[in-house]
Design a protein around this motif. Structure first.
Motif, mmCIF file in Angstrom:
data_model
loop_
_atom_site.group_PDB
_atom_site.id
_atom_site.type_symbol
_atom_site.label_atom_id
_atom_site.label_comp_id
_atom_site.label_asym_id
_atom_site.label_seq_id
_atom_site.Cartn_x
_atom_site.Cartn_y
_atom_site.Cartn_z
ATOM 1 N N PHE A 92 0.868 -1.182 0.000
ATOM 2 C CA PHE A 92 0.000 0.000 0.000
ATOM 3 C C PHE A 92 0.901 1.228 0.000
ATOM 4 C CE2 PHE A 92 -4.070 -2.106 1.110
ATOM 5 C CZ PHE A 92 -3.592 -3.373 1.427
ATOM 6 N N HIS A 93 1.148 1.781 -1.174
ATOM 7 C CA HIS A 93 2.044 2.935 -1.285
ATOM 8 C C HIS A 93 1.255 4.237 -1.319
ATOM 9 C CE1 HIS A 93 5.036 5.785 -2.334
ATOM 10 N NE2 HIS A 93 4.626 5.928 -3.578
ATOM 11 N N TRP A 94 1.662 5.150 -0.454
ATOM 12 C CA TRP A 94 1.013 6.465 -0.353
ATOM 13 C C TRP A 94 1.833 7.429 -1.181
ATOM 14 C CZ3 TRP A 94 -3.491 5.715 2.033
ATOM 15 C CH2 TRP A 94 -3.587 4.601 2.870
ATOM 16 N N HIS A 95 1.456 7.562 -2.425
ATOM 17 C CA HIS A 95 2.232 8.369 -3.367
ATOM 18 C C HIS A 95 2.094 9.852 -3.020
ATOM 19 C CE1 HIS A 95 3.623 9.184 -7.683
ATOM 20 N NE2 HIS A 95 3.385 10.364 -7.140
ATOM 21 N N GLY A 96 3.241 10.457 -2.648
ATOM 22 C CA GLY A 96 3.253 11.882 -2.329
ATOM 23 C C GLY A 96 3.148 12.180 -0.849
ATOM 24 N N LEU A 154 -3.237 13.463 -3.205
ATOM 25 C CA LEU A 154 -2.258 12.371 -3.289
ATOM 26 C C LEU A 154 -2.996 11.120 -3.731
ATOM 27 C CD1 LEU A 154 -0.495 12.992 0.155
ATOM 28 C CD2 LEU A 154 -0.085 14.160 -2.016
ATOM 29 N N TRP A 155 -2.262 10.029 -3.836
ATOM 30 C CA TRP A 155 -2.969 8.796 -4.163
ATOM 31 C C TRP A 155 -2.317 7.589 -3.537
ATOM 32 C CZ3 TRP A 155 -1.974 5.747 -9.106
ATOM 33 C CH2 TRP A 155 -0.823 6.144 -9.775
ATOM 34 N N LEU A 156 -3.115 6.563 -3.461
ATOM 35 C CA LEU A 156 -2.688 5.287 -2.905
ATOM 36 C C LEU A 156 -2.635 4.307 -4.068
ATOM 37 C CD1 LEU A 156 -2.468 2.982 -0.747
ATOM 38 C CD2 LEU A 156 -4.980 3.049 -0.605
ATOM 39 N N HIS A 157 -1.524 3.587 -4.190
ATOM 40 C CA HIS A 157 -1.520 2.522 -5.195
ATOM 41 C C HIS A 157 -0.633 1.373 -4.763
ATOM 42 C CE1 HIS A 157 2.440 3.481 -7.090
ATOM 43 N NE2 HIS A 157 2.103 4.754 -6.987
ATOM 44 N N ALA A 158 -0.878 0.235 -5.365
ATOM 45 C CA ALA A 158 -0.076 -0.952 -5.078
ATOM 46 C C ALA A 158 1.341 -0.723 -5.588
ATOM 47 C CB ALA A 158 -0.700 -2.157 -5.764
ATOM 48 N N HIS A 159 2.324 -1.356 -4.920
ATOM 49 C CA HIS A 159 3.723 -1.131 -5.308
ATOM 50 C C HIS A 159 4.588 -2.367 -5.056
ATOM 51 C CE1 HIS A 159 7.199 1.271 -6.296
ATOM 52 N NE2 HIS A 159 6.614 2.433 -6.059
ATOM 53 N N PRO A 160 4.092 -3.573 -5.316
ATOM 54 C CA PRO A 160 4.943 -4.743 -5.113
ATOM 55 C C PRO A 160 5.858 -4.910 -6.329
ATOM 56 C CG PRO A 160 2.806 -5.451 -5.912
ATOM 57 C CD PRO A 160 2.772 -3.942 -5.859
ATOM 58 N N TYR A 211 9.595 11.374 -13.800
ATOM 59 C CA TYR A 211 10.495 11.010 -12.697
ATOM 60 C C TYR A 211 9.797 11.272 -11.362
ATOM 61 C CZ TYR A 211 14.448 11.261 -9.511
ATOM 62 O OH TYR A 211 15.295 11.068 -8.445
ATOM 63 N N HIS A 212 9.753 10.248 -10.527
ATOM 64 C CA HIS A 212 9.054 10.338 -9.235
ATOM 65 C C HIS A 212 9.971 9.960 -8.087
ATOM 66 C CE1 HIS A 212 6.281 9.709 -5.960
ATOM 67 N NE2 HIS A 212 6.372 8.402 -6.004
ATOM 68 N N MET A 213 9.835 10.665 -6.964
ATOM 69 C CA MET A 213 10.573 10.305 -5.754
ATOM 70 C C MET A 213 9.597 10.048 -4.621
ATOM 71 S SD MET A 213 13.645 13.095 -5.823
ATOM 72 C CE MET A 213 14.744 12.149 -4.763
ATOM 73 N N HIS A 214 9.863 9.007 -3.848
ATOM 74 C CA HIS A 214 9.142 8.762 -2.605
ATOM 75 C C HIS A 214 9.761 9.629 -1.510
ATOM 76 C CE1 HIS A 214 7.584 4.428 -3.568
ATOM 77 N NE2 HIS A 214 7.734 5.104 -4.692
ATOM 78 N N GLY A 215 8.978 9.867 -0.472
ATOM 79 C CA GLY A 215 9.525 10.454 0.749
ATOM 80 C C GLY A 215 9.798 11.943 0.708
ATOM 81 N N TYR A 226 13.130 5.943 -6.000
ATOM 82 C CA TYR A 226 12.892 6.974 -7.022
ATOM 83 C C TYR A 226 12.952 6.292 -8.378
ATOM 84 C CZ TYR A 226 18.075 7.329 -6.598
ATOM 85 O OH TYR A 226 19.427 7.079 -6.510
ATOM 86 N N HIS A 227 12.058 6.687 -9.239
ATOM 87 C CA HIS A 227 11.893 5.902 -10.468
ATOM 88 C C HIS A 227 11.095 6.631 -11.528
ATOM 89 C CE1 HIS A 227 7.694 4.920 -9.248
ATOM 90 N NE2 HIS A 227 8.174 4.798 -8.015
ATOM 91 N N CYS A 228 11.106 6.034 -12.709
ATOM 92 C CA CYS A 228 10.219 6.489 -13.771
ATOM 93 C C CYS A 228 8.820 5.988 -13.434
ATOM 94 C CB CYS A 228 10.667 5.917 -15.108
ATOM 95 S SG CYS A 228 9.509 6.322 -16.446
ATOM 96 N N HIS A 229 7.799 6.836 -13.628
ATOM 97 C CA HIS A 229 6.435 6.415 -13.292
ATOM 98 C C HIS A 229 5.645 5.911 -14.494
ATOM 99 C CE1 HIS A 229 3.144 5.834 -10.521
ATOM 100 N NE2 HIS A 229 3.847 6.366 -9.538
ATOM 101 N N ILE A 230 6.327 5.661 -15.623
ATOM 102 C CA ILE A 230 5.708 4.747 -16.580
ATOM 103 C C ILE A 230 5.861 3.409 -15.861
ATOM 104 C CG2 ILE A 230 6.005 3.587 -18.806
ATOM 105 C CD1 ILE A 230 6.920 6.332 -19.895
HETATM 106 CU CU1 C2O Z 1 3.480 6.218 -7.394
HETATM 107 CU CU2 C2O Z 1 6.953 4.445 -6.425
HETATM 108 O O1 C2O Z 1 5.217 5.313 -6.895
#
Ligand code: C2O
Ligand code: CU
Ligand code: CU
Length: 478
Positions: free
Chosen positions: A104-108, A143-149, A393-397, A443-447
């Protein structure tokens, strides 16, 4: 001014090694736009809120005929919306009713990593419930919640595991924005799908390492939606929830609109547009004023030339609201002395995607930054200028500031805090990055297929006074 272009490098739009799937209008009958219900807390006090978020399978009527097998949080598709008031402590049970592990990833969301953050190191196994607590510690934002396994984030999001999370605070509450949820304050989750036999989705059949797409727009889990407008102004909280697609938004008759917030919350100044491009995972809150439109008329929101939502204008009470030129003050901290500029390189396309010349490894910490330090990060998209993609490009945290693009000004709607930024091929975007909370963050590409394919790395934000060790998962322990 009112900006009339999408910014970004137009030749890079839709680049997909030839595999781009254009949107097409569905011939399904129009349906009322689904509004994700607000999730009811299990319990609430003045200072604390208790929620249960349940990842579950279900079936959703998307097209006439057979229902589609879908996944959702507390519902069959997408999620019920969570409200996080700033300053309150959230206690959340994360329940996995699926047949496979999820996270359960809390994006942002500004929470410690990697467990509360819910990236790949925080698995919840089938049938299990885990618990997290955190204090809401950031300004109002969408913000949004999405799966992240890892590496099945993309497939789980495609099944439907994506929900809205709204942070609220007193400062935003004072601004003259519409905020009657579902009436004039409307989430808009933009996704695309392909329907196969019996109205089912087939992720594997549609698989494409540069990102899975479908021709049919799906908005809040609705095909061919309309929305009945009963107020002069509406606020749309738009999320690009697609695995790969860029949305290029504009209204019929080029009706102008005003962006008031981006990923991290309210922007210092409102920005007027007729056209807006959102890359994957980006959010934009826009206010649309239908004051020039007569009741009985319809205003259509398009992506490129495909209608995606029809706003049917009903009788409304006239209001005369001018937004202030300045909305909020946002901190712009100085870069910490003697910190080098960090370099991050997003490289490749399809199976060859990499971050800094490497594929993601869950056990490898790629960088470290001291909590509280403010540092420049230069994010380069190494794709060829003529044939490359825009990588979001997205960063967590963290929520970062976009300082410049190839040394030039960033786009006019990039002056607030963001957690995702589209980087054009051949471009370097400079960010100002600060971590407030310790943890291991990705941190990663969000495609999302690029992320699953390895265009991802992780950083430890550390506090030298409170060193920590983390149990990091690897593919074998999963
Ligand atoms: Cu929207 Cu690593 O996530
Ligand atoms: Cu994230
Ligand atoms: Cu990418």
């Amino acid at each position: 001014p009112t900006y009339t272009d999408y910014f970004f490098d137009e030749p890079a739009y839709n680049t997909h090694d030839g595999g781009y799937v254009p949107l097409e209008e569905s011939d399904a009958p129009q349906m009322a736009l689904r509004i994700p219900p607000l999730l009811k807390p299990d319990k609430e006090t003045a200072t604390d809120t208790y929620y249960t978020v349940d990842a579950q399978e279900g079936e959703t009527q998307l097209l006439p005929g057979k229902k589609t097998k879908t996944w959702g949080y507390n519902t069959t598709l997408l999620g019920q919306t969570l409200i996080f008031p700033k300053g309150k402590t959230m206690h959340i049970d994360l329940k996995n009713s699926l047949k496979e592990l999820t996270t359960f990833h809390w994006h942002g969301l500004n929470v410690p990593g990697p467990y509360e953050d819910g990236g790949c190191h925080a698995p919840v196994y089938p049938g299990e419930t885990k618990h997290i607590d955190f204090k809401v510690d950031q300004p109002a934002a969408t913000l949004w919640l999405h799966a992240h396994p890892c590496p099945s984030t993309a497939e789980q999001v495609w099944h439907g595991l994506a929900g809205m999370v709204l942070v609220t605070d007193d400062q935003e509450a004072k601004l003259p924005f519409p905020r009657n949820y579902g009436v004039d304050d409307v989430p808009l989750v933009l996704q695309d799908r392909r329907f196969h036999e019996d109205n089912q989705w087939d992720y594997n059949k549609d698989y494409d390492p540069d990102g899975v797409q479908g021709p049919t727009p799906m908005i809040n889990g609705t095909i061919n939606p309309y929305f009945d407008v009963t107020t002069q102004r509406i606020r749309l909280r738009i999320l690009n929830g697609a695995n790969r697609r860029e949305w290029r938004l504009h209204f019929s008759n080029d009706l102008p609109f005003t962006q008031v917030a981006s990923d991290g919350g309210v922007m210092p100044e409102p920005v007027n547009f007729t056209h807006l491009m959102l890359t994957c995972a980006e959010r934009a809150e826009i206010i649309v004023d239908f004051g020039s439109v007569k009741p009985g008329e319809t205003v259509t929101l398009y992506s490129d030339d495909t209608p995606i939502v029809r706003f049917r204008i009903h009788e409304y009470e006239h209001e005369d609201v001018t937004l202030p030129d300045h909305l909020v003050d946002i901190p712009d901290p100085e870069v910490t002395a003697d910190t080098p500029v960090r370099k991050v390189v997003m490289d490749g396309m399809d199976e060859y995607v990499m971050m800094d010349g490497k594929k993601f490894n869950m056990q490898r910490i790629d960088a470290r930054q001291k909590v509280g330090n403010v540092e420049y990060w230069d994010i380069t998209n190494n794709n060829d200028k003529d044939s490359g993609m825009v990588h979001p490009y997205h960063m967590h945290g963290t929520q970062f500031l976009v300082v410049s693009r190839n040394g030039k000004a960033s786009y006019p709607n990039e002056h607030g805090y963001k957690d995702t930024v589209g980087v054009n091929p051949g471009e370097t975007v400079r960010l100002k990055v600060r971590f407030d909370k310790p943890g291991v963050f990705m941190y990663h590409c969000h495609i999302i297929e690029h992320e699953d394919g390895g265009m991802m790395a992780q950083i430890e934000a550390y506090d030298p006074e409170h060193p920590k060790t983390y149990k990091l998962m690897d593919m074998d322990t999963l």
